[in-house]
Design a protein around this motif. Structure first.
Motif, mmCIF file in Angstrom:
data_model
loop_
_atom_site.group_PDB
_atom_site.id
_atom_site.type_symbol
_atom_site.label_atom_id
_atom_site.label_comp_id
_atom_site.label_asym_id
_atom_site.label_seq_id
_atom_site.Cartn_x
_atom_site.Cartn_y
_atom_site.Cartn_z
ATOM 1 N N LEU A 134 0.849 -1.188 0.000
ATOM 2 C CA LEU A 134 0.000 0.000 0.000
ATOM 3 C C LEU A 134 0.884 1.237 0.000
ATOM 4 O O LEU A 134 2.108 1.148 0.010
ATOM 5 C CB LEU A 134 -0.931 -0.032 1.205
ATOM 6 N N MET A 135 0.285 2.416 0.019
ATOM 7 C CA MET A 135 1.081 3.618 -0.209
ATOM 8 C C MET A 135 2.105 3.877 0.879
ATOM 9 O O MET A 135 3.094 4.569 0.645
ATOM 10 C CB MET A 135 0.180 4.834 -0.417
ATOM 11 N N SER A 136 1.918 3.301 2.079
ATOM 12 C CA SER A 136 2.919 3.484 3.128
ATOM 13 C C SER A 136 4.114 2.583 2.932
ATOM 14 O O SER A 136 5.079 2.672 3.687
ATOM 15 C CB SER A 136 2.304 3.224 4.501
ATOM 16 N N LEU A 137 4.092 1.698 1.960
ATOM 17 C CA LEU A 137 5.150 0.776 1.561
ATOM 18 C C LEU A 137 5.319 -0.372 2.556
ATOM 19 O O LEU A 137 5.431 -1.528 2.165
ATOM 20 C CB LEU A 137 6.480 1.510 1.358
ATOM 21 N N ARG A 138 5.319 -0.082 3.852
ATOM 22 C CA ARG A 138 5.502 -1.158 4.829
ATOM 23 C C ARG A 138 4.195 -1.863 5.168
ATOM 24 O O ARG A 138 4.203 -2.889 5.855
ATOM 25 C CB ARG A 138 6.114 -0.610 6.108
ATOM 26 N N THR A 139 3.046 -1.305 4.757
ATOM 27 C CA THR A 139 1.759 -1.942 4.990
ATOM 28 C C THR A 139 1.304 -2.583 3.693
ATOM 29 O O THR A 139 1.373 -1.965 2.628
ATOM 30 C CB THR A 139 0.719 -0.928 5.478
ATOM 31 N N LEU A 140 0.831 -3.821 3.779
ATOM 32 C CA LEU A 140 0.509 -4.589 2.572
ATOM 33 C C LEU A 140 -0.838 -5.272 2.724
ATOM 34 O O LEU A 140 -1.272 -5.610 3.840
ATOM 35 C CB LEU A 140 1.593 -5.633 2.299
ATOM 36 N N ALA A 141 -1.520 -5.455 1.599
ATOM 37 C CA ALA A 141 -2.803 -6.156 1.569
ATOM 38 C C ALA A 141 -2.542 -7.640 1.357
ATOM 39 O O ALA A 141 -1.944 -8.038 0.346
ATOM 40 C CB ALA A 141 -3.687 -5.602 0.458
ATOM 41 N N LEU A 142 -2.994 -8.452 2.298
ATOM 42 C CA LEU A 142 -2.849 -9.897 2.178
ATOM 43 C C LEU A 142 -3.895 -10.452 1.220
ATOM 44 O O LEU A 142 -4.953 -9.839 1.022
ATOM 45 C CB LEU A 142 -2.993 -10.554 3.547
ATOM 46 N N PRO A 143 -3.656 -11.612 0.641
ATOM 47 C CA PRO A 143 -4.605 -12.170 -0.332
ATOM 48 C C PRO A 143 -5.982 -12.429 0.263
ATOM 49 O O PRO A 143 -6.990 -12.358 -0.434
ATOM 50 C CB PRO A 143 -3.950 -13.486 -0.760
ATOM 51 N N THR A 144 -6.032 -12.697 1.571
ATOM 52 C CA THR A 144 -7.317 -13.013 2.211
ATOM 53 C C THR A 144 -8.075 -11.787 2.677
ATOM 54 O O THR A 144 -9.163 -11.922 3.227
ATOM 55 C CB THR A 144 -7.080 -13.940 3.412
#
Length: 503
Positions: A237-247
């Motif tokens: 995501l835009m913060s780079l260290r936060t990510l969307a998991l597949p679930t």
């Protein structure tokens, strides 16, 4: 005399090795990237309390800054709320500068050399981010992470908008959301008795008596010095260290690198308070007449270290109904919506209604364009807000008690009754950040506020917003003050004209 290669040259050389197809486009994007960073720097020079600027005065069609060493710096008339790159060069005495890092070097101010290097990196990374974009934007995204990836230029007002020191070109391409990668997170098992866990840590992140922590690959390689952990693919995501998991959930990972201003780790303090804060924030939504949702923190865990920790949060998409879109405010500029004055006034009214109501109760949100999202109807009308990431809100026990709101068991920096601190937190993030960045200019922000505030209750906080200069973080001063802890502040010209009366 030997001069080290510039960040632009270094990035170009690395790019030629890993993505030669982008080299020519990278070069073509450099002038625009320089202007974008120089515009942000000029805003800081025009408005922040920098000790080596003794006087600012209008001069012709621009502004002249008088420096403490007797030199003068001249540039365009500043618009503190502009997001377009309108500064292509400034003049220090008789010399023009179109590259922000060279200007900082010429100014020769204390701690300027390190900041100049960051500015050069910000320009080069901005050009790299722009070079990797598709020629023709797609239709409006269908997923949350696709919205986040549309934010190409980073922070709308920070000169270090794309500075990623410690990241190679290959790593920027592999991990930067604007490059649209799939990132393989490491999964590091830690003995449960060595971890602090709050909330509900999911079964799939447990292994017998061990807690499994998702780890960003950059962190694993550069900080933890480990490789080979079994991974899971996620979208940054835009913060780079936060990510969307597949679930569906989002995971905030520790990333001990300086991005824009701060080192992005996860403190033990924030993990310890996460469940309490989440439950408290969820209870606050009852006071907003359904206009605000707060994403729940599902669980947080740390191996007693800010370098090895993770937080799991709901996706903001959970709060959009069929046909609605949940859009990060920072991504609104990639749509046609803010160009309508009526739309911008309606969105401004919604954001101020929620933000000021919570501030009156005793909670100051850090509602900048990354933390704040808006729920849009099928026709694009702003309906509700979603807020995420509670780590930097401020809570006033005195205000909560005055309104009969149960006071949560919180400690540390989050807790304050200091009025200036509370107002700075909300006004600096929401008005000087999210709303100004969406409006894109002083004129557009003024028009939106003038319409929006007519129907708002005239609380002391609203009066302060209308009648006093607008606080904003002095982002450049902070980068030039490495020995000063905490935030430093600047005052921007009051964005509203004559204060509306009679409501």
């Amino acid at each position: 005399m030997y001069r080290p290669p510039s960040a632009e040259a270094e990035v170009a050389a690395e790019l030629a090795a890993v993505r030669p197809d982008l080299v020519s486009r990278f070069s073509a994007e450099l002038p625009g990237a320089r202007a974008a960073v120089l515009t942000r720097l000029w805003r800081a020079l025009a408005h922040e309390p920098l000790p080596w600027i003794t006087r600012r005065e209008p001069a012709g069609d621009g502004l002249t800054l008088h420096l403490s060493d007797g030199r003068r710096l001249h540039g365009p008339a500043p618009d503190p709320y502009a997001t377009a790159a309108y500064v292509t060069a400034v003049r220090l005495e008789a010399v023009e500068y179109d590259r922000p890092e060279l200007l900082l070097t010429a100014l020769a101010v204390p701690h300027g050399a390190a900041f100049a290097a960051e500015l050069g990196h910000s320009v080069a990374s901005s050009a790299l981010s722009r070079a990797g974009q598709p020629d023709h934007p797609d239709e409006w995204p269908a997923t949350d992470w696709e919205w986040e990836q549309r934010v190409v230029d980073g922070h709308p007002y920070h000169p270090n908008c794309r500075s990623r020191p410690g990241f190679s070109v290959a790593e920027q391409l592999a991990y930067g959301p604007e490059h649209r990668p799939l990132v393989e997170l490491g999964l590091v098992p830690v003995a449960a008795d060595e971890c602090l866990v709050t909330g509900e840590w999911p079964r799939w992140l447990r292994d017998g008596g061990r807690v499994v922590l998702p780890v960003h690959p950059w962190q694993a390689a550069h900080v933890l010095k480990r490789t080979g952990d079994t991974g899971v693919g996620a979208r940054p995501l835009m913060s780079l260290r936060t990510l969307a998991l597949p679930t569906g959930p989002h995971v905030k990972t520790a990333l001990s690198a300086r991005l824009t201003s701060s080192v992005r780790d996860i403190s033990v303090y924030s993990v310890s308070l996460s469940a309490t804060l989440s439950a408290f924030a969820e209870s606050l939504t009852a006071y907003t007449d359904g206009l605000l949702h707060v994403t729940r923190t599902l669980g947080a865990a740390t191996a007693d270290s800010p370098d090895l920790a993770a937080v799991l949060r709901e996706s903001p998409q959970e709060y959009g109904s069929a046909g609605e879109r949940v859009v990060p405010v920072a991504a609104l500029a990639t749509t046609e919506l803010p160009r309508s004055a009526d739309w911008l006034a309606g969105f401004t009214r919604l954001a101020l209604t929620v933000g000021l109501r919570l501030l009156e109760l005793g909670v100051a949100l850090e509602a900048h364009g990354q933390n704040l999202l808006v729920v849009l109807s099928k026709t694009g009308a702003p309906l509700r807000l979603v807020y995420r990431d509670l780590a930097d809100i401020r809570v006033s026990p005195r205000r909560l008690a005055r309104h009969g709101v149960p006071v949560p068991a919180l400690t540390g920096r989050i807790v304050t009754d200091e009025v200036t601190t509370l107002r700075r937190k909300l006004f600096g993030s929401l008005v000087a950040g999210a709303l100004a960045g969406t409006a894109g200019s002083a004129a557009a922000l003024c028009a939106a506020l003038e319409t929006a505030v007519r129907d708002l209750p005239r609380t002391p906080d609203l009066v302060a917003l209308l009648e006093e200069p607008l606080p904003t973080k002095a982002l450049t001063l902070m980068r030039l003050s490495p020995g000063v802890a905490g935030d430093q502040w600047a005052q921007l010209p009051r964005p509203l004209g004559p204060v509306p009366r009679g409501h």
